[in-house]
Design a protein around this motif. Structure first.
Motif, PDB file in Angstrom:
ATOM      1  N   VAL A 154      46.942   4.441 -66.133  1.00  0.00           N
ATOM      2  CA  VAL A 154      46.227   4.932 -64.827  1.00  0.00           C
ATOM      3  C   VAL A 154      45.779   6.440 -65.381  1.00  0.00           C
ATOM      4  CG1 VAL A 154      47.451   3.663 -63.100  1.00  0.00           C
ATOM      5  CG2 VAL A 154      48.130   6.244 -63.661  1.00  0.00           C
ATOM      6  N   VAL A 155      44.277   7.085 -64.633  1.00  0.00           N
ATOM      7  CA  VAL A 155      43.994   8.185 -64.831  1.00  0.00           C
ATOM      8  C   VAL A 155      44.456   8.613 -63.408  1.00  0.00           C
ATOM      9  CG1 VAL A 155      41.961   9.737 -65.162  1.00  0.00           C
ATOM     10  CG2 VAL A 155      42.293   7.212 -66.330  1.00  0.00           C
ATOM     11  N   HIS A 156      44.961   9.956 -63.294  1.00  0.00           N
ATOM     12  CA  HIS A 156      45.349  10.517 -62.106  1.00  0.00           C
ATOM     13  C   HIS A 156      44.583  11.921 -61.892  1.00  0.00           C
ATOM     14  CE1 HIS A 156      48.569  11.112 -58.835  1.00  0.00           C
ATOM     15  NE2 HIS A 156      48.252  12.505 -58.971  1.00  0.00           N
ATOM     16  N   VAL A 157      44.341  12.010 -60.771  1.00  0.00           N
ATOM     17  CA  VAL A 157      43.447  13.333 -60.224  1.00  0.00           C
ATOM     18  C   VAL A 157      44.052  14.089 -59.182  1.00  0.00           C
ATOM     19  CG1 VAL A 157      41.219  14.113 -59.521  1.00  0.00           C
ATOM     20  CG2 VAL A 157      41.383  11.933 -60.935  1.00  0.00           C
ATOM     21  N   ARG A 158      44.462  15.266 -59.427  1.00  0.00           N
ATOM     22  CA  ARG A 158      45.082  16.022 -58.465  1.00  0.00           C
ATOM     23  C   ARG A 158      43.913  17.146 -58.247  1.00  0.00           C
ATOM     24  NH1 ARG A 158      50.079  17.190 -56.252  1.00  0.00           N
ATOM     25  NH2 ARG A 158      50.826  15.478 -57.549  1.00  0.00           N
ATOM     26  N   VAL A 176      46.032  11.050 -68.067  1.00  0.00           N
ATOM     27  CA  VAL A 176      46.268   9.638 -68.314  1.00  0.00           C
ATOM     28  C   VAL A 176      47.781   9.578 -68.118  1.00  0.00           C
ATOM     29  CG1 VAL A 176      46.114   7.894 -70.100  1.00  0.00           C
ATOM     30  CG2 VAL A 176      44.160   9.698 -69.841  1.00  0.00           C
ATOM     31  N   GLN A 177      48.117   8.590 -67.480  1.00  0.00           N
ATOM     32  CA  GLN A 177      49.507   8.248 -67.186  1.00  0.00           C
ATOM     33  C   GLN A 177      49.831   6.648 -67.543  1.00  0.00           C
ATOM     34  OE1 GLN A 177      50.511   8.977 -63.200  1.00  0.00           O
ATOM     35  NE2 GLN A 177      50.549  11.210 -63.418  1.00  0.00           N
ATOM     36  N   SER A 178      50.841   6.654 -68.140  1.00  0.00           N
ATOM     37  CA  SER A 178      51.378   5.254 -68.643  1.00  0.00           C
ATOM     38  C   SER A 178      52.711   4.739 -67.866  1.00  0.00           C
ATOM     39  CB  SER A 178      51.676   5.239 -70.163  1.00  0.00           C
ATOM     40  OG  SER A 178      52.083   3.719 -70.640  1.00  0.00           O
ATOM     41  N   GLY A 201      44.377  11.290 -56.408  1.00  0.00           N
ATOM     42  CA  GLY A 201      43.752   9.932 -56.358  1.00  0.00           C
ATOM     43  C   GLY A 201      43.838   9.466 -57.853  1.00  0.00           C
ATOM     44  N   GLU A 202      43.672   8.121 -58.084  1.00  0.00           N
ATOM     45  CA  GLU A 202      43.888   7.613 -59.470  1.00  0.00           C
ATOM     46  C   GLU A 202      42.911   6.222 -59.559  1.00  0.00           C
ATOM     47  OE1 GLU A 202      47.984   7.017 -59.795  1.00  0.00           O
ATOM     48  OE2 GLU A 202      47.849   4.992 -58.895  1.00  0.00           O
ATOM     49  N   CYS A 203      42.866   5.920 -60.784  1.00  0.00           N
ATOM     50  CA  CYS A 203      41.826   4.578 -61.220  1.00  0.00           C
ATOM     51  C   CYS A 203      42.880   3.882 -62.282  1.00  0.00           C
ATOM     52  CB  CYS A 203      40.667   4.843 -61.051  1.00  0.00           C
ATOM     53  SG  CYS A 203      40.339   5.862 -62.671  1.00  0.00           S
ATOM     54  N   VAL A 204      42.266   2.440 -62.567  1.00  0.00           N
ATOM     55  CA  VAL A 204      42.702   1.639 -63.507  1.00  0.00           C
ATOM     56  C   VAL A 204      41.679   1.478 -64.499  1.00  0.00           C
ATOM     57  CG1 VAL A 204      43.955  -0.280 -64.160  1.00  0.00           C
ATOM     58  CG2 VAL A 204      44.673   0.783 -62.134  1.00  0.00           C
ATOM     59  N   PRO A 205      41.271   2.072 -65.538  1.00  0.00           N
ATOM     60  CA  PRO A 205      40.359   1.524 -66.373  1.00  0.00           C
ATOM     61  C   PRO A 205      40.534   0.250 -67.196  1.00  0.00           C
ATOM     62  CG  PRO A 205      41.262   3.704 -66.979  1.00  0.00           C
ATOM     63  CD  PRO A 205      42.172   3.243 -66.112  1.00  0.00           C
ATOM     64  N   LEU A 206      39.529  -0.660 -66.877  1.00  0.00           N
ATOM     65  CA  LEU A 206      39.797  -2.021 -67.329  1.00  0.00           C
ATOM     66  C   LEU A 206      38.843  -2.266 -68.775  1.00  0.00           C
ATOM     67  CD1 LEU A 206      39.259  -3.938 -64.004  1.00  0.00           C
ATOM     68  CD2 LEU A 206      41.438  -3.189 -65.064  1.00  0.00           C
ATOM     69  N   LYS A 207      39.621  -2.700 -69.658  1.00  0.00           N
ATOM     70  CA  LYS A 207      39.056  -2.986 -70.998  1.00  0.00           C
ATOM     71  C   LYS A 207      37.822  -4.087 -70.913  1.00  0.00           C
ATOM     72  CE  LYS A 207      42.480  -4.152 -73.555  1.00  0.00           C
ATOM     73  NZ  LYS A 207      43.438  -4.533 -74.657  1.00  0.00           N
ATOM     74  N   PRO A 221      27.899   7.097 -61.080  1.00  0.00           N
ATOM     75  CA  PRO A 221      27.803   5.702 -60.800  1.00  0.00           C
ATOM     76  C   PRO A 221      29.277   5.208 -60.242  1.00  0.00           C
ATOM     77  CG  PRO A 221      26.896   6.248 -62.810  1.00  0.00           C
ATOM     78  CD  PRO A 221      27.678   7.341 -62.286  1.00  0.00           C
ATOM     79  N   ALA A 222      29.073   3.965 -59.438  1.00  0.00           N
ATOM     80  CA  ALA A 222      30.195   3.444 -59.148  1.00  0.00           C
ATOM     81  C   ALA A 222      31.173   2.894 -60.123  1.00  0.00           C
ATOM     82  CB  ALA A 222      29.926   1.977 -58.146  1.00  0.00           C
ATOM     83  N   GLY A 223      32.309   3.116 -59.755  1.00  0.00           N
ATOM     84  CA  GLY A 223      33.412   2.732 -61.050  1.00  0.00           C
ATOM     85  C   GLY A 223      34.723   3.460 -60.896  1.00  0.00           C
ATOM     86  N   PRO A 224      35.391   3.103 -61.898  1.00  0.00           N
ATOM     87  CA  PRO A 224      36.951   3.915 -61.722  1.00  0.00           C
ATOM     88  C   PRO A 224      36.937   5.353 -61.679  1.00  0.00           C
ATOM     89  CG  PRO A 224      36.536   3.079 -63.806  1.00  0.00           C
ATOM     90  CD  PRO A 224      35.291   2.596 -63.102  1.00  0.00           C
ATOM     91  N   ALA A 225      35.891   6.216 -62.331  1.00  0.00           N
ATOM     92  CA  ALA A 225      35.916   7.718 -62.297  1.00  0.00           C
ATOM     93  C   ALA A 225      35.535   7.984 -60.643  1.00  0.00           C
ATOM     94  CB  ALA A 225      34.869   8.300 -63.106  1.00  0.00           C
TER      95      ALA A 225
END
Length: 222
Positions: A29-33, A7-9, A43-49, A82-86
């Motif tokens: 963002v959640v960053h994946v390497r 998790v990066q800020s 890759g990365e994604c932005v979790p939405l509250k 499922p489709a989504g940020p992950a």
């Protein structure tokens, strides 16, 4: 094969990014390497509250999938998560990894024909006067997108930007802040100020109210 999920800020300049639902001081963002056979894909994604995401929950979903699926196959990913940020973060990392393994750029690997894309610059829901300087500083963008707040000042926001950039095509994004009545009241303002698209004007539960709604400007689904 190995992976790092973090998790990066990233701090947002100024007083933060304001929309009708919240003020964001940081971009989370959640960053994946992913690493395989000496090649790396990220890759990365932005979790939405708004959709019940939390960075920690998305990070766990990513780590769980990677631990349970040792083949790291994108086709398997589409059927097992499922489709989504992950899924988006893993999918993007796998695309980049496959491109690296083949010795080509990501752009070439996914078959895009151009490396240049026109995009919009988004202006947060600031006071009308404050928007003018920001709009002028980003006048070279193809479009400017204004965040509407549903606070009675949205017409003034539009007039303020239009007064200094009358030739600029605008997009408005209310993040569900309007009602059918306020949307109807703002339509003449939208037309006058050269608005070319209306994004997410009503609360999600009220979308049915747009059935049969007469608008000279197209709506954009979010």
């Amino acid at each position: 094969m190995s992976s790092i999920v973090a998790v990066q800020s990233w701090p947002i300049a100024g007083d933060g990014f304001v929309i009708s639902r919240e003020t964001k001081k940081n971009a989370i963002v959640v960053h994946v390497r992913l690493k395989r056979n000496g090649f790396t894909g990220t890759g990365e994604c932005v979790p939405l509250k708004r959709y019940g995401h939390t960075p920690e929950k998305i990070k766990t979903h990513i780590e769980t999938w990677l631990a349970e699926h040792h083949a790291w196959d994108r086709r398997d990913l589409l059927h097992s998560l499922p489709a989504g940020p992950a899924r988006f973060a893993i999918d993007t990392a796998l695309y980049n990894l496959e491109a690296a393994e083949r010795g080509v750029s990501f752009i070439d690997y996914i078959g895009l024909k151009t490396r240049e894309w026109e995009t919009a610059f988004t202006l947060g829901g600031a006071a009308p006067d404050a928007l003018v300087d920001t709009a002028l500083a980003h006048r070279d963008y193809r479009w400017l997108k204004l965040k509407l707040m549903g606070d009675g000042l949205d017409a003034e926001r539009l007039y303020a930007v239009h007064s200094v950039l009358s030739e600029k095509e605008l997009i408005v994004d209310a993040n569900e802040a309007l009602t059918v009545d306020t949307l109807q009241e703002l339509l003449p303002v939208f037309e006058f100020c050269n608005v070319v698209a209306i994004e997410q004007p009503l609360p999600a539960a009220d979308d049915e109210a747009l059935r049969g709604f007469k608008s000279p400007i197209p709506f954009v689904a979010d």
